[in-house]
Write an enzyme that holds these catalytic residues in place. Sequence first.
Site, mmCIF file in Angstrom:
data_model
loop_
_atom_site.group_PDB
_atom_site.id
_atom_site.type_symbol
_atom_site.label_atom_id
_atom_site.label_comp_id
_atom_site.label_asym_id
_atom_site.label_seq_id
_atom_site.Cartn_x
_atom_site.Cartn_y
_atom_site.Cartn_z
ATOM 1 N N SER A 141 23.058 -31.251 -3.399
ATOM 2 C CA SER A 141 23.807 -30.238 -2.667
ATOM 3 C C SER A 141 25.237 -30.700 -2.455
ATOM 4 O O SER A 141 25.511 -31.905 -2.372
ATOM 5 C CB SER A 141 23.168 -29.977 -1.300
ATOM 6 N N ASP A 142 26.173 -29.738 -2.385
ATOM 7 C CA ASP A 142 27.454 -30.081 -1.803
ATOM 8 C C ASP A 142 27.187 -30.467 -0.355
ATOM 9 O O ASP A 142 26.170 -30.087 0.233
ATOM 10 C CB ASP A 142 28.430 -28.903 -1.896
ATOM 11 N N TRP A 143 28.096 -31.205 0.237
ATOM 12 C CA TRP A 143 27.855 -31.774 1.562
ATOM 13 C C TRP A 143 27.804 -30.654 2.613
ATOM 14 O O TRP A 143 28.821 -30.089 2.994
ATOM 15 C CB TRP A 143 28.947 -32.793 1.893
ATOM 16 N N GLY A 144 26.573 -30.332 3.050
ATOM 17 C CA GLY A 144 26.380 -29.272 4.026
ATOM 18 C C GLY A 144 26.048 -27.927 3.424
ATOM 19 O O GLY A 144 26.098 -26.904 4.112
#
Length: 756
Positions: free
Chosen positions: A231-234
């Site tokens: 995932s992208d961060w968050g």
Amino acid sequence: MTTFDVAQLISELTLEEKASLCQGSDFWHTAGVERLGIPRITLSDGPHGLRMQPDEADHVGISGSLPATCFPTASALSSSWDVELVHRVGEAIGREARTQGVDVVLGPGINIKRSPLCGRNFEYVSEDPLLSGALGAAMVDGIQSVGVGTSLKHYAVNNQETDRLRVSADVDERPLREIYLKGFEHVIRHAQPWTVMCAYNKVNGTYASQHRWLLTDLLRDEWGFEGVVVSDWGAVDDRVAAVAAGLDLEMPPNLAESAARIVAAVGAGTLDHAVVDLAATRMLQLVERSQQKAGIVVADMDDHHRIAREAARDSAVLLRNVENILPLHLSPTSRLAVVGEFARTARYQGAGSSQVNPTRLDIALDEIRRLAPEGAEVTFSPGFGIVPSDVDEALRAEAVVAADDADTVVVFLGLPASAESEGFDRSHMELPANQLELLDAIAAVNERVVVVLANGSAVRVADWKDRTSAILECWLSGQAAGGAAADLLLGIAAPSGRLAETLPLRLEDSSSFLNFPGDSGHVRYGEGIFVGYRGYDAAGQEVSYPFGHGLTYTTFDYADLAVDLAGSYTGGDLSVSATVRVTNTGSLAGKEVVQLYVRALESSVARPVRELMAFAKVSLEPGESRTVPLMLDGSAFAYWSVVAHDWVVESGRFEIAVGRSSRDLPLRREVVIVGSDLRVPITADSTLEEWLADPTAAAALRAAFGTNPDGSPAGLLADEDLLTVIGNFPLSRLAAFPGMGIDRATIDVLLKELGG
């Protein structure tokens, strides 16, 4: 070197441990399992240089990272159009990653530049998917060649920062395939990045992090991706839905909830245990891959700075050069005025998560003075403040005095860091007003004005370019930006960059203008496939500088374009070989970017006027000629059919055009391609025109209506004027009209004959 028996480890791991492997252990590390000897691995930002943060650093922010070479950002490096150079930059980043203990570098980013306003455009490659894919693959190959993984991002349709964590990018099937996914497909098929990073946004209403079609059906099953989806961060909204869709690793970890939710879902029977096993297996394979590094790698930082300087030089685009004012031929009696705060306060990289702590920094003013001949006078005036204030007027007046006394003025202009960054989109394309006022004042007292630009995203030049003698677009070209600019200005090197994005006359000319950035949680990609030069060319719009444009200090001639076909599209082995002879007709060495575009001259669907399908960069000495090969396969002639839900090549004539930019193509040849012509399924709701366009259906329909004694069509088909009016009626609707000579029962019989 560590080896794992992944299958054995999976059998020994508890469900809780498997779930923990599917999330990080902190902001920059995966989770390990100490009892089984499974180590954690380290990830780091790094599209154009590492942002490795030690444990005590401010992870959420951008401070405290270890020194690393800051290479040109993607908007700059892509303008090199140089696959080999991008590969070498990737190798250097990979070597530095090895020395800093980084296992996976988070990059490159190859999202399409749909709008000039996207705040993250400096991190992205191009408005064109072929160029994005080719250079993205080169970067991945380069980094991974030294045993460090990459993370191709942001997958997919991440083209704005506005509401980026929630917005739904609503895009139709055809532009999704032809424009926004094509570059990702190329990198996956040709370079196999170790990881792919999913985007924050939704795609047609579903978060990318839990979009099974994107993460599994397309990425893995169709394209053959073998690695980890992170995932992208968050970016994770629902962890259980995400792992079910094919997202393996959540970053940063939601330690309090995510793994527990996965375990609970398996226990409740709402998540198959085998899905967790598969994600954990991929994570173990990634960890194993990261442990296969052989030998010690030492990063030569001096050499990397030289590569950064070369890359910055080759990425600069000479937009304008009236009467060949560049390169500057300084003598011991020359008076050169250097104006602009950016000449001494370098703007060389973007803001946000990609920010690098450089190992050193070239200052343009210092480098110009170092390279100028002894005796030459080089003055400096800041001219403007980077943050506009009431002192600008005094700074401007001082600069005008210096310009009035100089032979030539070099003005360093650009965007301040506050104007473009991750996290927000721009509201306009203009340079700051104080800089334009300065340029006006200088142009009023000196005719020899050279502008050097420092900006990550495209700026509008239409209103001021004619007040200059030359414009050198240097983008955000890394820690060696100042030295590279000096090399180019003084002729130590020649610019060889070409625009990877069109520079429009106005923002309003962009095809996405009316649909960017959307509202109410949605952004509609209403321009379809007509993105960038595809849109400007289809609308016949004048632009400031076209896609692919760039000048240098010599000239090139194109001749002898030859095109040869082999194989067939239906046989899966169609190849088109184009060759062109390029000659350096000037007195200086230089590099030319040879560009090949394809145009469908006959098509049943709307297609762009031309599309880039091949390119090559060649270096030629004065008078030297070289025959440049450019290869195409069947995909160069295909479009995505929303009827067949597949790539289709229609039989017909295609134009092969070769030249210097999308609007400077002196050589053209026609070829005839035999494709896999699409047969639109005929139904009762097919229009009369569609029935008549299908040879088999048309014959059956004519037989049903019969013929006149002279053999001409009878009944409804006899009246050509009427056919013009009702040709777009579905046949089922016509059957309901009295006197049409056909009823629904007849249509059913016809469809049965057609096998429908």
